[in-house]
Design a protein around this motif. Structure first.
Motif, mmCIF file in Angstrom:
data_model
loop_
_atom_site.group_PDB
_atom_site.id
_atom_site.type_symbol
_atom_site.label_atom_id
_atom_site.label_comp_id
_atom_site.label_asym_id
_atom_site.label_seq_id
_atom_site.Cartn_x
_atom_site.Cartn_y
_atom_site.Cartn_z
ATOM 1 N N LYS A 352 0.849 -1.069 0.020
ATOM 2 C CA LYS A 352 0.126 0.126 0.084
ATOM 3 C C LYS A 352 0.940 1.410 0.224
ATOM 4 N N GLU A 353 1.864 1.402 0.757
ATOM 5 C CA GLU A 353 2.811 2.258 0.977
ATOM 6 C C GLU A 353 3.588 2.775 -0.386
ATOM 7 N N MET A 354 3.829 1.285 -1.056
ATOM 8 C CA MET A 354 4.581 1.693 -2.221
ATOM 9 C C MET A 354 3.711 2.144 -3.519
ATOM 10 N N PHE A 355 2.626 1.500 -3.441
ATOM 11 C CA PHE A 355 1.503 1.862 -4.617
ATOM 12 C C PHE A 355 1.178 3.463 -4.386
ATOM 13 N N LEU A 356 0.922 3.845 -3.053
ATOM 14 C CA LEU A 356 0.757 5.136 -3.069
ATOM 15 C C LEU A 356 1.635 6.039 -3.392
ATOM 16 N N SER A 357 2.995 5.749 -3.224
ATOM 17 C CA SER A 357 4.206 6.472 -3.704
ATOM 18 C C SER A 357 4.208 6.387 -5.070
ATOM 19 N N LYS A 358 3.579 5.443 -5.718
ATOM 20 C CA LYS A 358 3.585 5.372 -7.144
ATOM 21 C C LYS A 358 2.374 6.603 -7.836
ATOM 22 N N LEU A 359 1.622 6.937 -6.908
ATOM 23 C CA LEU A 359 0.501 7.861 -7.174
ATOM 24 C C LEU A 359 0.911 9.234 -6.842
ATOM 25 N N GLY A 360 2.117 9.264 -6.111
ATOM 26 C CA GLY A 360 2.598 10.787 -5.546
ATOM 27 C C GLY A 360 1.598 11.141 -4.483
ATOM 28 N N LEU A 361 1.254 9.817 -3.613
ATOM 29 C CA LEU A 361 0.604 10.169 -2.574
ATOM 30 C C LEU A 361 1.520 9.980 -1.328
ATOM 31 N N PHE A 362 1.731 10.829 -0.386
ATOM 32 C CA PHE A 362 2.893 10.366 0.643
ATOM 33 C C PHE A 362 2.020 10.582 2.003
ATOM 34 N N THR A 363 0.682 10.996 2.120
ATOM 35 C CA THR A 363 0.353 11.278 3.339
ATOM 36 C C THR A 363 -1.104 10.396 3.138
ATOM 37 N N SER A 364 -0.943 9.145 3.851
ATOM 38 C CA SER A 364 -2.039 8.155 3.802
ATOM 39 C C SER A 364 -3.476 8.372 4.631
ATOM 40 N N THR A 365 -4.492 8.108 4.139
ATOM 41 C CA THR A 365 -5.812 8.301 4.691
ATOM 42 C C THR A 365 -6.655 6.987 4.790
ATOM 43 N N TYR A 366 -7.648 6.897 5.132
ATOM 44 C CA TYR A 366 -8.533 5.711 5.234
ATOM 45 C C TYR A 366 -9.147 5.494 3.802
ATOM 46 N N THR A 367 -9.101 6.440 3.078
ATOM 47 C CA THR A 367 -9.664 6.154 1.624
ATOM 48 C C THR A 367 -8.829 5.696 0.692
ATOM 49 N N ASP A 368 -7.653 5.567 1.197
ATOM 50 C CA ASP A 368 -6.428 5.441 -0.080
ATOM 51 C C ASP A 368 -6.441 3.751 -0.622
#
Length: 522
Positions: A352-368
């Motif tokens: 999840k952390e890796m995939f969000l970084s691919k999306l340029g999202l570096f602050t996780s929320t419950y919707t991610d």
């Protein structure tokens, strides 16, 4: 090669096969057999890595020497060394295969340089006692693929073996590339690959399966002593910590595979490194269109055990086999089971952390998680190139509208005319959610894009690219090998002069041999 510091720990500290005849057979109560490479008739150096040479203690000037040519083609043996093939077993496609071993790999020696140890291994250097029905040789096409891919993976930041040299043997090798009863002669080749060691899960499986528990204990302790010296404590605690370390590094490797879209194709336990390195580049591939069910291996085309989306589960299954192999030393299931149970949970967190970084999202929320699942679904509605999609996603800005965002990634669609109706609606819905989430990020568009471009490669070794290099090499032209080698050293850089390689798989490569699926044949 005057600075090559030989240190044969493996052969001096572990039990050797007393039978030194190079005959195919079952080899028991040992971890390796001494064996000499087959002498090539007319070796020729095609390519070598200056960086890997310097890493192990060879100067760039020495690469062009006759000594280098002879040593890394198997023509001559390095002074103070005794080449050997390792004995191991494994599970292949989920089935116990018994003794396997280095059937076409011969370890030349271990070397020490800058307080680091490396094993130098020739692949395709001839028959060993573990060759079964094969000849132990390799052909040019598979050797080019291995040589380039290991280095490509290294520069992508994926744990891997390295490639030192690629050579022609000067001999012809008979191979049935399609396994359809039509063998033909091909150019023989040899790759020298480099790793801390080539110890595999199957190395321990073999000893436990044969009830060679004294050797098992000795080998595990040897491995911990030399490769995991940070592990301390009572023996039992060390064995458990060893297993946990292997599980952790394996998990991280698989996360990186998924990040760049790499599919190994043959994740047998004998192809799993205890160092958490990618080893044995056979029928591998990168996702062209984003398809979790894709496997590059023709042998696996029916069950698709080793498909892209199943690699984390296969890794856990393989670790289960390693746990079974170590159990006689631990003699307690719970600590091993605990590590196995946490593997997928830990993987999902890392993924999840890796995939969000691919999306340029570096602050996780419950919707991610919903955002990730929504994208994975959208990517499969119409053929979408994974590498191009994620690279171009970095061009989307917070101020973009949904329509302009889709315009920026449209080059990743193999059939743009399909992006209408419900498919287009799905993409609009996803981008609406993505843009909303993007606007919650503190990073500027420029900073975020730069970070994404260090996570999402622009260039990977697509199968058709390797095949083009193979086709040219068959004609004696090795320039494309070098061009791709240089390109893949900077996979995250724009390299505008190489823009032609930032492109979808061409139509001619969709079903061409070597460009879509491959066999386990060398």
């Amino acid at each position: 090669m005057k600075n090559l510091k030989i240190n044969n720990r493996f052969t001096s500290e572990l039990p050797a096969d007393p039978d030194e005849t190079n005959e195919i057979r079952q080899v028991k109560n040992t971890l390796f057999s001494f064996v000499y490479p087959a002498k090539p008739s007319n070796p020729t150096l095609i390519h070598a890595s200056n960086e890997v040479a310097e890493m192990v203690g060879i100067t760039t000037a020495e690469i062009q020497s006759e000594e280098f040519l002879n040593a890394f083609s198997g023509k001559e043996i390095l002074p103070e060394t005794r080449p050997y093939a390792m004995c191991y077993a494994g599970h292949q496609f989920g089935n116990w295969a018994g003794q396997l071993g280095d059937g076409r790999a011969i370890n030349l020696t271990e070397v020490e340089h800058n307080n680091t140890f490396f094993t130098l291994q020739l692949k395709g250097a001839g028959k060993t006692p573990y060759s079964r029905t094969a000849d132990g040789l390799a052909v040019l096409r598979s050797s080019i693929r291995e040589y380039l891919c290991a280095e490509a993976m290294y520069y992508l930041g994926v744990p891997t073996t390295r490639s030192l040299s690629l050579m022609l043997s000067g001999d012809q090798v008979l191979r049935d590339v399609l396994y359809n009863g039509n063998p033909a002669y091909e150019k023989g080749a040899i790759v020298c690959r480099v790793a801390p060691s080539f110890i595999r899960f199957g190395s321990f499986e073999m000893l436990t399966a044969r009830n060679e528990l004294k050797n098992l204990k000795e080998f595990v302790e040897y491995t911990i002593k030399h490769y995991f010296p940070e592990i301390k404590g009572e023996p039992k605690e060390q064995y458990i910590q060893f297993f946990k370390t292997v599980a952790d590094t394996t998990r991280k490797m698989i996360v990186d595979w998924q990040r760049v879209g790499f599919v190994h194709g043959v994740m047998n336990t004998d192809n799993m490194s205890i160092h958490g390195l990618t080893i044995d580049y056979g029928p591998y591939g990168w996702l062209e269109n984003y398809d979790p069910n894709w496997t590059p291996n023709t042998t696996d085309s029916q069950n698709r055990r080793y498909r892209f989306g199943n690699q984390p589960q296969v890794a856990q299954w393989n670790l289960y086999q390693l746990a079974n192999a170590l159990y006689p030393l631990v003699n307690e299931a719970e600590p091993l089971e605990k590590i196995l149970e946490s593997f997928i949970n830990d993987f999902e967190i890392d993924y999840k952390e890796m995939f969000l970084s691919k999306l340029g999202l570096f602050t996780s929320t419950y919707t991610d998680s919903n955002l990730i699942e929504g994208l994975e679904s959208a990517l499969q509605l119409s053929e979408t190139d994974m590498t191009i999609f994620f690279r171009n996603l970095g061009k989307v800005t917070k101020a973009d509208a949904v329509e302009s965002s889709i315009e920026k990634i449209k080059d990743s669609f193999y059939s743009p005319e399909e992006i209408t109706g419900t498919i287009l609606d799905s993409w609009k819905k996803w981008f609406a959610e993505y843009l909303q989430r993007l606007n919650e990020e503190a990073l500027s568009d420029k900073d975020r894009s730069e970070k994404m471009n260090q996570i999402n490669p622009k260039y990977v070794l697509r199968n058709y690219m390797a095949q083009l290099a193979i086709d040219d090499a068959d004609k004696g032209d090795y320039s494309l090998i070098n061009e791709l080698y240089l390109l893949l050293q900077k996979p995250y850089n724009e390299q505008p002069e190489s823009e032609k390689w930032f492109a979808k798989r061409p139509d001619w490569a969709r079903s061409k041999v070597g460009c879509s699926m491959l066999s386990c044949s060398s």
